[in-house]
Design a protein around this motif. Structure first.
Motif, PDB file in Angstrom:
ATOM      1  N   MET A  45     137.892  53.368  42.280  1.00  0.00           N
ATOM      2  CA  MET A  45     136.709  53.884  41.626  1.00  0.00           C
ATOM      3  C   MET A  45     135.487  53.651  42.521  1.00  0.00           C
ATOM      4  N   ILE A  46     134.711  54.694  42.717  1.00  0.00           N
ATOM      5  CA  ILE A  46     133.512  54.602  43.547  1.00  0.00           C
ATOM      6  C   ILE A  46     132.334  54.228  42.668  1.00  0.00           C
ATOM      7  N   ARG A  47     131.541  53.265  43.139  1.00  0.00           N
ATOM      8  CA  ARG A  47     130.327  52.880  42.430  1.00  0.00           C
ATOM      9  C   ARG A  47     129.214  52.680  43.433  1.00  0.00           C
ATOM     10  N   ILE A  48     127.987  52.870  42.980  1.00  0.00           N
ATOM     11  CA  ILE A  48     126.805  52.700  43.830  1.00  0.00           C
ATOM     12  C   ILE A  48     125.983  51.560  43.246  1.00  0.00           C
ATOM     13  N   ILE A  49     125.677  50.587  44.099  1.00  0.00           N
ATOM     14  CA  ILE A  49     124.895  49.429  43.674  1.00  0.00           C
ATOM     15  C   ILE A  49     123.807  49.154  44.707  1.00  0.00           C
TER      16      ILE A  49
ATOM     17  N   VAL B  78     124.334  50.939  48.277  1.00  0.00           N
ATOM     18  CA  VAL B  78     125.613  51.098  48.961  1.00  0.00           C
ATOM     19  C   VAL B  78     126.630  51.696  47.998  1.00  0.00           C
ATOM     20  N   ALA B  79     127.422  52.610  48.525  1.00  0.00           N
ATOM     21  CA  ALA B  79     128.520  53.200  47.764  1.00  0.00           C
ATOM     22  C   ALA B  79     129.779  52.446  48.139  1.00  0.00           C
ATOM     23  N   LEU B  80     130.470  51.978  47.129  1.00  0.00           N
ATOM     24  CA  LEU B  80     131.677  51.188  47.352  1.00  0.00           C
ATOM     25  C   LEU B  80     132.885  51.871  46.747  1.00  0.00           C
ATOM     26  N   ASP B  81     133.974  51.852  47.497  1.00  0.00           N
ATOM     27  CA  ASP B  81     135.277  52.249  46.986  1.00  0.00           C
ATOM     28  C   ASP B  81     136.071  50.952  46.964  1.00  0.00           C
TER      29      ASP B  81
ATOM     30  N   ILE C  22     131.432  52.760  51.760  1.00  0.00           N
ATOM     31  CA  ILE C  22     131.744  54.109  52.245  1.00  0.00           C
ATOM     32  C   ILE C  22     130.509  55.000  52.337  1.00  0.00           C
ATOM     33  N   GLY C  23     129.350  54.466  51.962  1.00  0.00           N
ATOM     34  CA  GLY C  23     128.124  55.251  52.054  1.00  0.00           C
ATOM     35  C   GLY C  23     126.920  54.378  51.786  1.00  0.00           C
ATOM     36  N   THR C  24     125.761  54.881  52.182  1.00  0.00           N
ATOM     37  CA  THR C  24     124.529  54.138  51.974  1.00  0.00           C
ATOM     38  C   THR C  24     123.335  55.079  51.975  1.00  0.00           C
ATOM     39  N   ALA C  25     122.277  54.621  51.358  1.00  0.00           N
ATOM     40  CA  ALA C  25     120.966  55.261  51.411  1.00  0.00           C
ATOM     41  C   ALA C  25     119.955  54.146  51.198  1.00  0.00           C
ATOM     42  N   SER C  26     118.756  54.318  51.736  1.00  0.00           N
ATOM     43  CA  SER C  26     117.745  53.280  51.590  1.00  0.00           C
ATOM     44  C   SER C  26     116.429  53.860  51.115  1.00  0.00           C
ATOM     45  N   LEU C  27     115.704  53.048  50.397  1.00  0.00           N
ATOM     46  CA  LEU C  27     114.321  53.331  50.066  1.00  0.00           C
ATOM     47  C   LEU C  27     113.485  52.514  51.035  1.00  0.00           C
ATOM     48  N   VAL C  28     112.629  53.207  51.783  1.00  0.00           N
ATOM     49  CA  VAL C  28     111.822  52.545  52.812  1.00  0.00           C
ATOM     50  C   VAL C  28     110.368  52.978  52.683  1.00  0.00           C
TER      51      VAL C  28
END
Length: 156
Positions: free
Chosen positions: A1-5, A54-57, A62-68
């Motif tokens: 299951m993929i989750r973003i935290i 971060v996106a986690l499997d 498996i992925g990322t995005a940032s607020l800067v």
């Protein structure tokens, strides 16, 4: 299951984010590059800006995005930004980039941010699908001949 935290929920993932930044942008974060992936990953583990999602499997990043706070030098007057959007190649084409953008928007809104910006030369369709507005185009000295779209979305 993929989750973003948010990375601050799992700061022990900072080394995995460091490796992802180097993989995604080797000219900037790799040997001889100007960026410091380890320092940036550590800084993005906070609750304010900068903040990494971060996106986690499972436990695999498996992925990322940032607020800067800032992003491209031609638009330093615009703040804040969604940046560092990246999905591991084998996890692409499943909508994860859009999920990361939407999770970033939600996190920014939760932080009280009313307008968010982004810059991309390659993901215009993703921002269009998420109702962002193209507000400008620019060319950066580091990327001659490449047109960078500057995008914005109101979060109110």
């Amino acid at each position: 299951m993929i989750r973003i935290i948010s990375l601050h929920e799992r700061p022990e993932l900072a080394p995995a984010l460091t490796a992802a930044l180097i993989e995604a942008w080797p000219k900037w974060y790799g040997p001889g590059g100007s960026g410091d992936a380890r320092r940036e990953a550590a800084a993005r583990a906070g609750r304010g800006l900068p903040r990494a999602l971060v996106a986690l499997d499972g436990d695999q990043l498996i992925g990322t995005a940032s607020l800067v706070e800032t992003s491209i030098p031609t638009h330093a007057h615009l703040r804040p930004w969604l940046g560092g959007l990246w999905v591991r190649p084998e996890a692409r084409e499943r909508g994860l980039g859009l999920e990361l953008v939407r999770a970033s928007r939600a996190a920014a809104k939760h932080m009280g941010i009313s307008r968010l910006h982004a810059a991309t030369a390659s993901a215009a369709s993703l921002f269009r699908r998420d109702d962002w507005s193209l507000i400008d185009e620019t060319e950066l000295p580091a990327h001659p001949g490449e047109i960078i779209g500057v995008w914005a979305i109101d979060l109110v």
